[in-house]
Design a protein around this motif. Structure first.
Motif, short mmCIF file in Angstrom:
data_model
loop_
_atom_site.label_atom_id
_atom_site.label_comp_id
_atom_site.label_asym_id
_atom_site.label_seq_id
_atom_site.Cartn_x
_atom_site.Cartn_y
_atom_site.Cartn_z
N LEU A 38 25.70 33.05 42.36
CA LEU A 38 26.63 33.87 43.12
C LEU A 38 27.05 35.10 42.31
CD1 LEU A 38 28.31 34.11 45.75
CD2 LEU A 38 30.14 32.92 44.53
N PHE A 39 27.32 34.91 41.04
CA PHE A 39 27.71 36.01 40.15
C PHE A 39 26.64 37.08 40.11
CE2 PHE A 39 27.59 37.77 35.78
CZ PHE A 39 28.82 38.42 35.76
N ASN A 40 25.39 36.68 40.01
CA ASN A 40 24.29 37.65 39.94
C ASN A 40 23.98 38.27 41.29
OD1 ASN A 40 22.80 37.67 37.08
ND2 ASN A 40 23.56 35.59 37.42
N ALA A 41 24.28 37.56 42.38
CA ALA A 41 24.03 38.11 43.72
C ALA A 41 25.03 39.21 44.05
CB ALA A 41 24.10 37.00 44.76
N ALA A 42 26.31 38.98 43.74
CA ALA A 42 27.35 39.96 44.02
C ALA A 42 28.64 39.52 43.36
CB ALA A 42 27.56 40.12 45.53
N ASP A 43 28.93 40.08 42.20
CA ASP A 43 30.18 39.75 41.53
C ASP A 43 31.32 40.50 42.20
OD1 ASP A 43 31.70 40.62 38.39
OD2 ASP A 43 32.02 38.83 39.61
N ARG A 44 32.30 39.79 42.70
CA ARG A 44 33.42 40.40 43.40
C ARG A 44 34.67 39.56 43.20
NH1 ARG A 44 33.21 38.61 49.37
NH2 ARG A 44 32.19 36.59 49.18
N PRO A 45 35.86 40.15 43.38
CA PRO A 45 37.10 39.42 43.14
C PRO A 45 37.24 38.16 43.99
CG PRO A 45 37.54 41.76 43.22
CD PRO A 45 36.11 41.59 43.63
N GLY A 46 36.62 38.15 45.18
CA GLY A 46 36.74 37.00 46.06
C GLY A 46 35.91 35.81 45.66
N ASN A 47 35.11 35.92 44.62
CA ASN A 47 34.31 34.78 44.16
C ASN A 47 35.10 33.97 43.15
OD1 ASN A 47 32.23 35.85 45.68
ND2 ASN A 47 31.03 36.57 43.94
N PHE A 48 35.29 32.70 43.43
CA PHE A 48 35.99 31.79 42.52
C PHE A 48 34.93 30.95 41.83
CE2 PHE A 48 40.14 29.13 42.28
CZ PHE A 48 39.93 28.91 40.93
#
Length: 205
Positions: A38-48
């Motif tokens: 998930l981090f490599n797909a799209a790091d964004r503030p909404g990712n926990f």
């Protein structure tokens, strides 16, 4: 005419579909390769991104969904992670009205720790329905994934995937404290003002 996607689904396919379909959702990902994906797909503030918290993606997603009614929350889980905490399913099922999607990426192994086989290919959709989820689907192809609609939450999407053929990508670079602060800001922001909402996910284990 589009060419059918015949290769086994991957965690990359799942992450891309969730981010595309639910751009303002909060995503909680369990520890291991799932959070890295998930981090490599799209790091964004909404990712926990969870660190060392196997089996806790769904409970944390449930807490966020209950604390912020009306916010889309996604728990991205793995088969090994969920098998460690099957007792959470009835709790999620009781959260009537919560906009909560529980996604289980199932590759039949604890991939992050060396590929040890899980007990067996469990029918998580059937288990979720028995626990009281409002909807549950099982998919095996990209076309099925893109068309899948398990209905209003709490609902579950059981996605069969193949073994990883490449590296898991770079590790999450944020500290646990930074992750919490980022998600806190995202979950409390006006969803209409955010280009991306956090999605709760769980690592494939």
């Amino acid at each position: 005419m589009s060419v059918p996607h015949t290769a086994p689904l991957t965690l990359s396919d799942i992450a891309a579909e969730l981010l595309d379909r639910h751009p303002t959702a909060v995503i909680v990902s369990t520890c291991g390769f799932t959070s890295r994906e998930l981090f490599n797909a799209a790091d964004r503030p909404g990712n926990f991104y969870l660190v060392g918290s196997m089996g806790m993606a769904a409970p944390i997603a449930l807490g966020l969904a209950l604390a912020r009614p009306g916010r889309k929350v996604i728990a991205l889980d793995g088969d090994g992670s969920l098998l460690m905490n099957l007792g959470v399913l009835p709790l999620l099922a009781e959260a009537g009205g919560a906009d909560l999607l529980h996604v289980v990426a199932d590759n039949g192994m604890h991939e992050s720790t060396g590929g040890q086989q899980t007990v067996r290919r469990t029918d998580f959709a059937a288990v979720a329905r028995a626990a009281g989820y409002r909807g549950a689907l099982r998919v095996e192809t990209l076309e099925e994934l893109r068309a899948a609609d398990p209905g209003p939450g709490p609902s579950l999407l059981h996605v069969l995937t193949g073994a990883r053929t490449g590296g898991p990508g770079k590790r999450v670079t944020h500290t646990p404290q930074e992750i919490v602060l980022r998600v806190h800001g995202a979950i409390n922001a006006d969803p209409g003002a955010e280009p991306r909402t956090a999605v709760l996910t769980g690592a494939v284990r």
